[in-house]
Write a protein that holds these residues in place. Structure first.
Motif, PDB file in Angstrom:
ATOM      1  N   CYS A  65      -1.262  30.720 -20.351  1.00  0.00           N
ATOM      2  CA  CYS A  65      -0.774  29.515 -19.668  1.00  0.00           C
ATOM      3  C   CYS A  65      -1.873  28.448 -19.594  1.00  0.00           C
ATOM      4  CB  CYS A  65      -0.317  29.888 -18.265  1.00  0.00           C
ATOM      5  SG  CYS A  65       0.170  28.465 -17.289  1.00  0.00           S
ATOM      6  N   CYS A  68       0.373  23.340 -17.946  1.00  0.00           N
ATOM      7  CA  CYS A  68       0.946  22.025 -18.255  1.00  0.00           C
ATOM      8  C   CYS A  68       2.103  21.702 -17.296  1.00  0.00           C
ATOM      9  CB  CYS A  68       1.447  22.000 -19.699  1.00  0.00           C
ATOM     10  SG  CYS A  68       2.942  22.980 -19.932  1.00  0.00           S
ATOM     11  N   TYR A  69       2.648  22.742 -16.674  1.00  0.00           N
ATOM     12  CA  TYR A  69       3.713  22.660 -15.655  1.00  0.00           C
ATOM     13  C   TYR A  69       5.067  22.189 -16.197  1.00  0.00           C
ATOM     14  CZ  TYR A  69      -0.488  23.045 -12.822  1.00  0.00           C
ATOM     15  OH  TYR A  69      -1.685  23.461 -12.317  1.00  0.00           O
ATOM     16  N   CYS A  71       7.268  24.066 -17.380  1.00  0.00           N
ATOM     17  CA  CYS A  71       8.274  25.059 -16.959  1.00  0.00           C
ATOM     18  C   CYS A  71       8.810  24.753 -15.558  1.00  0.00           C
ATOM     19  CB  CYS A  71       7.676  26.460 -17.002  1.00  0.00           C
ATOM     20  SG  CYS A  71       6.156  26.616 -16.069  1.00  0.00           S
ATOM     21  N   CYS A 105       7.677  25.621 -23.135  1.00  0.00           N
ATOM     22  CA  CYS A 105       6.288  26.083 -22.993  1.00  0.00           C
ATOM     23  C   CYS A 105       5.535  25.880 -24.314  1.00  0.00           C
ATOM     24  CB  CYS A 105       6.262  27.550 -22.590  1.00  0.00           C
ATOM     25  SG  CYS A 105       4.583  28.189 -22.461  1.00  0.00           S
ATOM     26  N   SER A 107       2.560  26.876 -25.145  1.00  0.00           N
ATOM     27  CA  SER A 107       1.523  27.854 -25.501  1.00  0.00           C
ATOM     28  C   SER A 107       2.036  29.292 -25.611  1.00  0.00           C
ATOM     29  CB  SER A 107       0.397  27.786 -24.473  1.00  0.00           C
ATOM     30  OG  SER A 107       0.950  27.974 -23.181  1.00  0.00           O
ATOM     31  N   ARG A 110       5.517  32.325 -22.394  1.00  0.00           N
ATOM     32  CA  ARG A 110       6.778  32.850 -21.878  1.00  0.00           C
ATOM     33  C   ARG A 110       7.625  33.388 -23.016  1.00  0.00           C
ATOM     34  NH1 ARG A 110       8.530  30.497 -16.674  1.00  0.00           N
ATOM     35  NH2 ARG A 110       6.546  30.103 -15.683  1.00  0.00           N
TER      36      ARG A 110
HETATM   37  S1  SF4 Z   1       5.144  25.698 -19.622  1.00  0.00           S
HETATM   38 FE1  SF4 Z   1       3.903  27.419 -20.301  1.00  0.00          FE
HETATM   39  S2  SF4 Z   1       1.803  26.664 -20.405  1.00  0.00           S
HETATM   40 FE2  SF4 Z   1       2.985  25.180 -19.230  1.00  0.00          FE
HETATM   41  S3  SF4 Z   1       2.649  25.815 -17.077  1.00  0.00           S
HETATM   42 FE3  SF4 Z   1       4.540  26.775 -17.759  1.00  0.00          FE
HETATM   43  S4  SF4 Z   1       3.892  28.799 -18.529  1.00  0.00           S
HETATM   44 FE4  SF4 Z   1       2.060  27.525 -18.368  1.00  0.00          FE
END
Ligand code: SF4
Ligand code: SF4
Length: 309
Positions: A65, A68-69, A71, A105, A107, A110
């Motif tokens: 993770c 980046c938020y 999600c 996401c 990266s 998930r």
């Molecule tokens: S979208 Fe992926 S990388 Fe971004 S905060 Fe959520 S889990 Fe982390």
């Protein structure tokens, strides 16, 4: 293989979490193992905790993770929040496994475990290796989880396999309604049957359920289909001489000779973290040296044919 009249329906849907081609440990020959979600047992050592619930579930790889938020915004159920430290917290009771956060996401932190598939979609995968099955004496194996936890899907999957002349093998906990099991056996050629402990109280402690139905169903299966007993061998939990003697006696009563030992490993441990679950055997060490060979030799001395999986 018996020649069945078949009424397999290709549009019946089930929740599948893995399809493993070229499997060589789940029955004879080269096989395709189809892992179905859902299991009524909670074995402390389970290496596939994603198999327990019968619906798609979210895996979260915290180390990937990048905060980046995205999600947080994407989730329709507000299951993701940001902690005061800036980390992501997932409220599993709100998560519906919809996968919207996976899509955004960047990266790959998930992943959804479990896909709703039709029988025909699974069979399409399975049929790809028909030639290998013919040459090796292999076929399809249904595993889990407890595959019979989705009895309709499993019945149609096996009926459809027989329609395509594919050998079927059921890998089961035996904790299944007897009538359901009997129906599934109509299209089952071989049964891999798990027995975790012979003592009902210990069985409940280790798996969350009593073993009486399992032992009862073992008799039903032994009377009608070829059957191999499988024992997940858990150090200090079910490998005592007393338990193995009781198991040997039970197998002898049923006229069974073949037993496969599946020695404990902790490879599934990280999956618990990724699912937000607790792994209860954290301190347990796998077998070392010749410990498993000694157990194997003891069982062989009682006349059993023992394999190690
Ligand atoms: S979208 Fe992926 S990388 Fe971004 S905060 Fe959520 S889990 Fe982390
Ligand atoms: S899988 Fe769906 S419900 Fe679960 S956290 Fe992601 S977006 Fe929310």
């Amino acid at each position: 293989m018996r020649n069945h009249e078949s009424a397999a329906k290709g549009d019946v849907r089930g929740c599948v979490f893995n399809i493993e081609r070229f499997a060589i440990r789940d029955g004879p020959g080269i096989r395709t193992t189809v892992f179905l979600k859902g299991c009524p047992l909670r074995c402390l050592w389970c290496s596939n905790p994603e198999s327990m619930q019968p619906f798609p579930q979210l895996f979260y790889f915290e180390n990937l993770c990048t905060r980046c938020y995205r999600c947080v915004e994407a989730c329709p159920n507000k299951a993701n929040t940001v902690t005061p430290e800036g980390a992501i917290a997932i409220d599993r009771s709100l998560c519906q496994g919809c996968g919207k956060c996976v899509e955004v996401c960047p990266s790959k932190a998930r992943e959804i475990s479990g896909k709703i598939m039709t029988v025909e979609e699974v069979l399409e995968e399975v049929r790809k290796d028909s030639l290998f099955y013919q040459n090796s004496g292999g076929g399809i194996t249904a595993s889990g989880g407890e595959p019979a936890h989705q009895p309709e899907f499993l019945w149609h999957l096996f009926a459809g396999s027989h329609q395509s002349a594919i050998h079927t093998c059921l890998d089961t906990t035996g904790f299944v309604k007897t009538e359901s099991l009997q129906r599934i056996l109509e299209h089952t050629d071989l049964v891999l049957y798990d027995i975790k402990h012979m003592d009902p109280a210990r069985h409940r402690e280790l798996t969350g359920v009593d073993n009486s139905l399992i032992l009862e169903n073992a008799r039903v299966v032994a009377a009608s289909r070829p059957m191999i007993i499988r024992v997940p061998l858990i150090p200090g939990h079910n490998d005592s001489e007393e338990n193995l003697n009781a198991l040997t006696k039970f197998m002898t009563e049923l006229g069974l000779k073949r037993i496969d030992l599946l020695p404990y490993h902790s490879l599934g441990k990280q999956k618990y973290t990724r699912l937000g679950l607790e792994y209860k055997l954290d301190e347990l060490k796998p077998y070392e040296g010749d410990e498993v060979s000694v157990i194997k030799a003891a069982l062989e001395s009682h006349g059993l044919e023992v394999g190690i999986g």
